[in-house]
Design an enzyme around this catalytic site. Structure first.
Site, PDB file in Angstrom:
ATOM      1  N   VAL A   1       8.091  -1.282   2.367  1.00 18.85           N
ATOM      2  CA  VAL A   1       9.466  -0.976   1.963  1.00 18.85           C
ATOM      3  C   VAL A   1      10.002   0.233   2.748  1.00 18.85           C
ATOM      4  O   VAL A   1      11.197   0.302   3.061  1.00 18.85           O
ATOM      5  CB  VAL A   1       9.543  -0.778   0.424  1.00 18.85           C
ATOM      6  CG1 VAL A   1       8.887   0.492  -0.043  1.00 18.85           C
ATOM      7  CG2 VAL A   1      10.978  -0.865  -0.059  1.00 18.85           C
ATOM      8  N   ASP A   2       9.136   1.134   3.119  1.00 19.53           N
ATOM      9  CA  ASP A   2       9.506   2.305   3.922  1.00 19.53           C
ATOM     10  C   ASP A   2      10.085   1.850   5.267  1.00 19.53           C
ATOM     11  O   ASP A   2      11.181   2.291   5.676  1.00 19.53           O
ATOM     12  CB  ASP A   2       8.231   3.154   4.126  1.00 19.53           C
ATOM     13  CG  ASP A   2       8.499   4.551   4.643  1.00 19.53           C
ATOM     14  OD1 ASP A   2       9.679   4.947   4.709  1.00 19.53           O
ATOM     15  OD2 ASP A   2       7.516   5.257   4.962  1.00 19.53           O
TER      16      ASP A   2
ATOM     17  N   SER B   1       3.374   2.201  -4.628  1.00 23.61           N
ATOM     18  CA  SER B   1       1.900   2.195  -4.453  1.00 23.61           C
ATOM     19  C   SER B   1       1.231   0.821  -4.579  1.00 23.61           C
ATOM     20  O   SER B   1       0.019   0.733  -4.408  1.00 23.61           O
ATOM     21  CB  SER B   1       1.196   3.146  -5.436  1.00 23.61           C
ATOM     22  OG  SER B   1       1.242   4.478  -4.988  1.00 23.61           O
TER      23      SER B   1
HETATM   24  N1  AR6 Z   1      12.323  -4.359  -1.179  1.00 18.14           N
HETATM   25  C1  AR6 Z   1      11.639  -4.177  -2.335  1.00 18.14           C
HETATM   26  N2  AR6 Z   1      10.293  -4.094  -2.394  1.00 18.14           N
HETATM   27  C2  AR6 Z   1       9.624  -4.193  -1.224  1.00 18.14           C
HETATM   28  C3  AR6 Z   1      10.260  -4.371   0.033  1.00 18.14           C
HETATM   29  C4  AR6 Z   1      11.684  -4.457   0.022  1.00 18.14           C
HETATM   30  N3  AR6 Z   1      12.390  -4.613   1.141  1.00 18.14           N
HETATM   31  N4  AR6 Z   1       9.310  -4.418   0.997  1.00 18.14           N
HETATM   32  C5  AR6 Z   1       8.110  -4.307   0.389  1.00 18.14           C
HETATM   33  N5  AR6 Z   1       8.287  -4.167  -0.951  1.00 18.14           N
HETATM   34  P1  AR6 Z   1       4.494  -0.681   0.178  1.00 18.14           P
HETATM   35  P2  AR6 Z   1       2.984   1.582  -0.987  1.00 18.14           P
HETATM   36  C6  AR6 Z   1       7.297  -4.012  -2.027  1.00 18.14           C
HETATM   37  O1  AR6 Z   1       3.301  -1.114   0.948  1.00 18.14           O
HETATM   38  O2  AR6 Z   1       1.978   0.664  -1.565  1.00 18.14           O
HETATM   39  C7  AR6 Z   1       4.197   2.391   3.962  1.00 18.14           C
HETATM   40  O3  AR6 Z   1       3.692   2.146   5.240  1.00 18.14           O
HETATM   41  C8  AR6 Z   1       5.886  -4.446  -1.752  1.00 18.14           C
HETATM   42  O4  AR6 Z   1       5.751  -5.859  -1.923  1.00 18.14           O
HETATM   43  O5  AR6 Z   1       5.812  -0.704   0.843  1.00 18.14           O
HETATM   44  O6  AR6 Z   1       3.534   2.688  -1.849  1.00 18.14           O
HETATM   45  C9  AR6 Z   1       4.481   3.865   3.708  1.00 18.14           C
HETATM   46  O7  AR6 Z   1       4.898   4.543   4.875  1.00 18.14           O
HETATM   47  C10 AR6 Z   1       5.140  -3.686  -2.840  1.00 18.14           C
HETATM   48  O8  AR6 Z   1       5.235  -4.352  -4.094  1.00 18.14           O
HETATM   49  O9  AR6 Z   1       4.293   0.843  -0.391  1.00 18.14           O
HETATM   50  C11 AR6 Z   1       3.159   4.370   3.219  1.00 18.14           C
HETATM   51  O10 AR6 Z   1       2.298   4.699   4.283  1.00 18.14           O
HETATM   52  C12 AR6 Z   1       5.923  -2.380  -2.945  1.00 18.14           C
HETATM   53  O11 AR6 Z   1       7.166  -2.617  -2.274  1.00 18.14           O
HETATM   54  C13 AR6 Z   1       2.614   3.198   2.452  1.00 18.14           C
HETATM   55  O12 AR6 Z   1       3.197   2.035   3.025  1.00 18.14           O
HETATM   56  C14 AR6 Z   1       5.232  -1.186  -2.324  1.00 18.14           C
HETATM   57  O13 AR6 Z   1       4.544  -1.573  -1.146  1.00 18.14           O
HETATM   58  C15 AR6 Z   1       2.982   3.253   1.001  1.00 18.14           C
HETATM   59  O14 AR6 Z   1       2.341   2.224   0.303  1.00 18.14           O
END
Ligand code: AR6
Length: 175
Positions: free
Chosen positions: A35-36, A119
């Protein structure tokens, strides 16, 4: 009534026209995947430029920036814990992400705010446990006097949507 203030949707958080969206960032605040990556991509280079001046963010804390090319006015960047085994303060750190994000929202008179499932992607937090912490912390904050009118849990899969819906039913609707 707290029930009417909490919504669960399935979708892409970068598309939402709300006052603030929350980013599941890392401690550098300089972008990443998931998502980042999607938020930085949609917001454009202005977001990264502002993030460079923030000096990073600790796990469990949050920092706010403008939304640049996003439909949202603000981005609240928070850093969730990396899941290890549940015995390294992960629950409290995840709760702190929601708490601190809502605190920043209140300080900036934000009325509606959307959260991703912090997370639960790259950081490996078990999704049902994360949903209970997310909903429980939001409930606690909304029970206090607050300017926040709406909190949206934005789920990126049907499964995540089901976890959040079920948890909202258990923790909020059926109480
Ligand atoms: N909209 C809503 N939710 C989303 C989207 C979106 N566009 N894209 C992904 N998700 P993650 P974390 C969901 O991995 O676990 C990054 O590289 C995804 O399916 O984005 O906190 C950062 O820079 C999941 O349910 O974040 C950090 O290094 C949720 O968002 C690391 O990942 C979180 O997945 C953080 O890991």
């Amino acid at each position: 009534m707290i029930t009417g203030k909490i919504n669960v949707i399935e979708g892409d958080i970068t598309q939402l026209s709300v006052d603030a969206i929350v980013n599941a960032a890392n401690t550098s605040l300089l972008g990443g995947g998931g998502v980042d990556g999607a938020i930085h991509c949609a917001a454009g280079p202005g977001l990264l430029a502002e993030c460079r001046g923030l000096n990073g963010c600790e796990t469990g804390d949050a920092k706010i920036t403008q939304g640049y090319n996003l439909p949202a006015d603000w981005v609240i960047h928070t850093v969730g814990p990396v899941w290890r085994d549940g015995n390294h303060g992960e629950d409290a750190l995840l709760a702190s992400c929601y708490y601190r994000s809502l605190e920043l929202a209140k300080q900036n008179n934000i009325r509606n705010i959307a959260f991703p499932a912090i997370s639960t992607g790259a950081y490996g937090f078990p999704p049902e446990r994360a949903a209970r912490i997310a909903v429980g912390t939001v409930k606690q904050v909304l029970a206090e006097k607050t300017t926040i009118e709406q909190v949206i849990f934005v789920c990126f899969s049907k499964q995540s949507y089901n976890h959040h819906q079920q948890t909202v039913q258990e923790i909020i609707t059926n109480k």
